[in-house]
Design a protein around this motif. Structure first.
Motif, PDB file in Angstrom:
ATOM      1  N   GLU A  74      -6.261  -2.760  -0.408  1.00  0.00           N
ATOM      2  CA  GLU A  74      -7.328  -1.777  -0.188  1.00  0.00           C
ATOM      3  C   GLU A  74      -8.659  -2.461   0.096  1.00  0.00           C
ATOM      4  N   GLU A  75      -8.942  -3.536  -0.666  1.00  0.00           N
ATOM      5  CA  GLU A  75     -10.233  -4.198  -0.509  1.00  0.00           C
ATOM      6  C   GLU A  75     -10.306  -5.053   0.750  1.00  0.00           C
ATOM      7  N   SER A  76      -9.146  -5.526   1.229  1.00  0.00           N
ATOM      8  CA  SER A  76      -9.173  -6.452   2.357  1.00  0.00           C
ATOM      9  C   SER A  76      -8.838  -5.774   3.683  1.00  0.00           C
ATOM     10  N   GLY A  77      -8.694  -4.448   3.652  1.00  0.00           N
ATOM     11  CA  GLY A  77      -8.427  -3.731   4.892  1.00  0.00           C
ATOM     12  C   GLY A  77      -6.972  -3.793   5.337  1.00  0.00           C
ATOM     13  N   LEU A  78      -6.086  -4.326   4.477  1.00  0.00           N
ATOM     14  CA  LEU A  78      -4.674  -4.423   4.849  1.00  0.00           C
ATOM     15  C   LEU A  78      -3.896  -3.149   4.527  1.00  0.00           C
ATOM     16  N   ILE A  79      -4.538  -2.235   3.808  1.00  0.00           N
ATOM     17  CA  ILE A  79      -3.789  -1.084   3.286  1.00  0.00           C
ATOM     18  C   ILE A  79      -3.250  -0.184   4.403  1.00  0.00           C
ATOM     19  N   ASN A  80      -3.960  -0.119   5.530  1.00  0.00           N
ATOM     20  CA  ASN A  80      -3.443   0.744   6.599  1.00  0.00           C
ATOM     21  C   ASN A  80      -2.144   0.193   7.184  1.00  0.00           C
ATOM     22  N   GLU A  81      -2.105  -1.144   7.411  1.00  0.00           N
ATOM     23  CA  GLU A  81      -0.861  -1.763   7.902  1.00  0.00           C
ATOM     24  C   GLU A  81       0.247  -1.628   6.864  1.00  0.00           C
ATOM     25  N   LEU A  82      -0.110  -1.885   5.598  1.00  0.00           N
ATOM     26  CA  LEU A  82       0.886  -1.773   4.533  1.00  0.00           C
ATOM     27  C   LEU A  82       1.417  -0.336   4.457  1.00  0.00           C
ATOM     28  N   GLY A  83       0.469   0.610   4.498  1.00  0.00           N
ATOM     29  CA  GLY A  83       0.841   2.023   4.432  1.00  0.00           C
ATOM     30  C   GLY A  83       1.700   2.453   5.613  1.00  0.00           C
ATOM     31  N   ASP A  84       1.388   1.931   6.807  1.00  0.00           N
ATOM     32  CA  ASP A  84       2.203   2.255   7.985  1.00  0.00           C
ATOM     33  C   ASP A  84       3.625   1.752   7.806  1.00  0.00           C
ATOM     34  N   ILE A 137       6.016   9.931  -0.891  1.00  0.00           N
ATOM     35  CA  ILE A 137       5.341   8.683  -0.525  1.00  0.00           C
ATOM     36  C   ILE A 137       3.928   8.695  -1.100  1.00  0.00           C
ATOM     37  N   ASN A 138       3.542   7.574  -1.720  1.00  0.00           N
ATOM     38  CA  ASN A 138       2.179   7.444  -2.253  1.00  0.00           C
ATOM     39  C   ASN A 138       1.199   7.110  -1.145  1.00  0.00           C
ATOM     40  N   LEU A 139       0.073   7.812  -1.123  1.00  0.00           N
ATOM     41  CA  LEU A 139      -0.972   7.529  -0.129  1.00  0.00           C
ATOM     42  C   LEU A 139      -2.212   7.016  -0.831  1.00  0.00           C
ATOM     43  N   SER A 140      -2.717   5.879  -0.378  1.00  0.00           N
ATOM     44  CA  SER A 140      -3.982   5.367  -0.893  1.00  0.00           C
ATOM     45  C   SER A 140      -5.133   6.197  -0.319  1.00  0.00           C
ATOM     46  N   PRO A 141      -6.222   6.360  -1.087  1.00  0.00           N
ATOM     47  CA  PRO A 141      -7.378   7.089  -0.566  1.00  0.00           C
ATOM     48  C   PRO A 141      -7.863   6.525   0.781  1.00  0.00           C
ATOM     49  N   VAL A 142      -7.774   5.216   0.951  1.00  0.00           N
ATOM     50  CA  VAL A 142      -8.209   4.590   2.211  1.00  0.00           C
ATOM     51  C   VAL A 142      -7.341   5.095   3.375  1.00  0.00           C
ATOM     52  N   GLN A 143      -6.030   5.131   3.164  1.00  0.00           N
ATOM     53  CA  GLN A 143      -5.108   5.646   4.182  1.00  0.00           C
ATOM     54  C   GLN A 143      -5.394   7.107   4.491  1.00  0.00           C
ATOM     55  N   PHE A 144      -5.662   7.831   3.420  1.00  0.00           N
ATOM     56  CA  PHE A 144      -5.887   9.262   3.556  1.00  0.00           C
ATOM     57  C   PHE A 144      -7.104   9.556   4.425  1.00  0.00           C
ATOM     58  N   ARG A 145      -8.104   8.660   4.366  1.00  0.00           N
ATOM     59  CA  ARG A 145      -9.318   8.879   5.152  1.00  0.00           C
ATOM     60  C   ARG A 145      -9.188   8.376   6.584  1.00  0.00           C
ATOM     61  N   ASN A 146      -8.063   7.713   6.902  1.00  0.00           N
ATOM     62  CA  ASN A 146      -7.855   7.190   8.249  1.00  0.00           C
ATOM     63  C   ASN A 146      -7.572   8.337   9.232  1.00  0.00           C
ATOM     64  N   THR A 154      -1.555  12.022  13.064  1.00  0.00           N
ATOM     65  CA  THR A 154      -0.827  11.713  14.298  1.00  0.00           C
ATOM     66  C   THR A 154       0.364  10.806  14.010  1.00  0.00           C
ATOM     67  N   LYS A 155       0.129   9.791  13.177  1.00  0.00           N
ATOM     68  CA  LYS A 155       1.163   8.822  12.836  1.00  0.00           C
ATOM     69  C   LYS A 155       2.350   9.498  12.154  1.00  0.00           C
ATOM     70  N   ILE A 156       2.043  10.315  11.156  1.00  0.00           N
ATOM     71  CA  ILE A 156       3.101  10.993  10.405  1.00  0.00           C
ATOM     72  C   ILE A 156       3.850  11.954  11.317  1.00  0.00           C
ATOM     73  N   VAL A 173      -8.820  10.605  -3.878  1.00  0.00           N
ATOM     74  CA  VAL A 173      -8.831  11.078  -2.496  1.00  0.00           C
ATOM     75  C   VAL A 173      -9.863  12.191  -2.307  1.00  0.00           C
ATOM     76  N   LEU A 174     -10.073  12.965  -3.375  1.00  0.00           N
ATOM     77  CA  LEU A 174     -10.815  14.212  -3.224  1.00  0.00           C
ATOM     78  C   LEU A 174     -12.296  14.109  -3.538  1.00  0.00           C
ATOM     79  N   ILE A 175     -12.678  13.088  -4.349  1.00  0.00           N
ATOM     80  CA  ILE A 175     -14.049  13.110  -4.844  1.00  0.00           C
ATOM     81  C   ILE A 175     -15.106  12.767  -3.798  1.00  0.00           C
ATOM     82  N   HIS A 176     -14.748  11.917  -2.802  1.00  0.00           N
ATOM     83  CA  HIS A 176     -15.795  11.445  -1.898  1.00  0.00           C
ATOM     84  C   HIS A 176     -16.251  12.489  -0.892  1.00  0.00           C
ATOM     85  N   ASP A 177     -15.432  12.738   0.099  1.00  0.00           N
ATOM     86  CA  ASP A 177     -15.828  13.662   1.146  1.00  0.00           C
ATOM     87  C   ASP A 177     -14.909  14.888   1.075  1.00  0.00           C
TER      88      ASP A 177
END
Ligand code: C2E
Ligand code: CA
Ligand code: CA
Ligand code: CA
Length: 275
Positions: free
Chosen positions: A81-91, A112-121, A126-128, A150-154
């Motif tokens: 999540e911190e290094s920006g790899l979560i989208n590739e990992l999540g894919d 499937i577990n979704l990280s908040p970072v993935q959720f905001r992508n 489209t991918k799913i 996932v819900l608290i930010h935006d």
């Protein structure tokens, strides 16, 4: 010690340096492992309390490091999540798991577990959608587990993403409920299908009246809202029986089965038999 003059702090500095170096190293190795598609996924069954039937599996990602052995997702998901790899990992997880689940006998579901970072992508939906079209997996058999993070930010964007996913027919589960910044108003704002009671409450609901009260409250809330309620982290027959007495709908935990490679469940995914 680096220099005498820096006194007591030098050991601390060195430890910090070493930690930072190890973490950078781990990050590099994780990047390579994702690129090589060498992570694995294990599956843990969810069983209906009334019938004992397995009605689906949660997918849990695994990293078997060549030197360090097994590294848990609690360690490498935050790094991703911190290094920006979560989208590739999540894919990788989305592709692997949706393709796998498409071969299971209906009505078995997959979560499937979704990280908040993935959720905001922005590309998530489209991918799913592409994967569902490619595999012909019924969207109603796909469930996405999200946490309050996932819900608290935006809130507005989160709501529109959740609604788009729901409109595709995908189910949404609120994971780890009761930890973090749980708010009851989320249930009024967001369309959930399922709520998962965090395992910390299930773990000591027998000995601890406070935990039991929280478990009872979440079950009552879930039922009142027409959601299916899962007790997570069930390790004993006693916990299973207590959750049944309280009217919980589903259970998941080592007492039913540990997460395993999918081959382990070959007979279940072919015939949907009683567990
Ligand atoms: P989670 O989503 O709450 O998953 C449940 C965790 O509890 C899993 O740990 C599972 O192995 C463990 N567990 C299940 N039953 C029992 C039990 O009876 N007793 C005990 N002590 N533990 C039990 P795991 O696999 O280490 O995953 C930890 C967390 O890492 C997950 O918590 C989830 O937040 C995250 N995670 C795992 N896979 C993925 C993934 O593919 N994507 C993302 N974004 N996060 C993931
Ligand atoms: Ca989960
Ligand atoms: Ca959980
Ligand atoms: Ca968790």
């Amino acid at each position: 010690a680096k220099t005498q003059g820096r006194g007591q702090f030098c050991f601390f500095d060195e430890a910090m340096d070493r930690q930072a170096t190890e973490r950078r190293q781990l990050e590099l190795e994780l990047r390579q492992t994702i690129e090589d598609r060498a992570l694995q996924v294990q599956y843990q069954p969810l069983a209906c309390l009334e019938t004992g039937q397995v009605n689906g599996f949660e997918a849990l990602v695994r990293w078997n490091h060549p030197e360090q052995g097994y590294i848990g997702p609690d360690v490498f998901i935050p790094i991703a999540e911190e290094s920006g790899l979560i989208n590739e990992l999540g894919d990788f997880v989305l592709e692997t798991v949706i393709r796998e689940a498409a071969s299971w006998v209906p009505p078995l579901r997959v979560a499937i577990n979704l990280s908040p970072v993935q959720f905001r992508n922005k590309n998530l939906i489209t991918k799913i959608n592409k994967l569902l079209e490619e595999t012909k997996l019924d969207p109603g058999r796909l469930e996405l587990e999200i946490t309050e993070g996932v819900l608290i930010h935006d809130t507005k964007t989160a709501l529109s993403t959740l609604e788009s996913l729901r409109n595709l027919g995908i189910r949404i589960a609120m994971d780890d409920f009761g930890t973090g910044y749980s708010s009851l108003s989320y249930f009024r704002m967001f369309p959930f299908d399922k709520v998962k009671i965090d395992q910390s409450f299930v773990r000591d609901m027998i000995q601890n009246p406070q935990s039991l009260a929280i478990v009872q409250a979440v079950i009552g809330l879930g039922k009142g809202l027409g959601l299916s309620v899962v007790g997570e982290g069930v390790e004993t027959e006693e916990q299973l029986a207590a959750l049944r007495d309280e009217g919980c709908s589903m259970v998941q935990g080592f007492h039913i089965s540990r997460p395993q490679p999918i081959e382990y469940f070959a007979s279940v995914i072919k015939r949907s038999k009683v567990f």
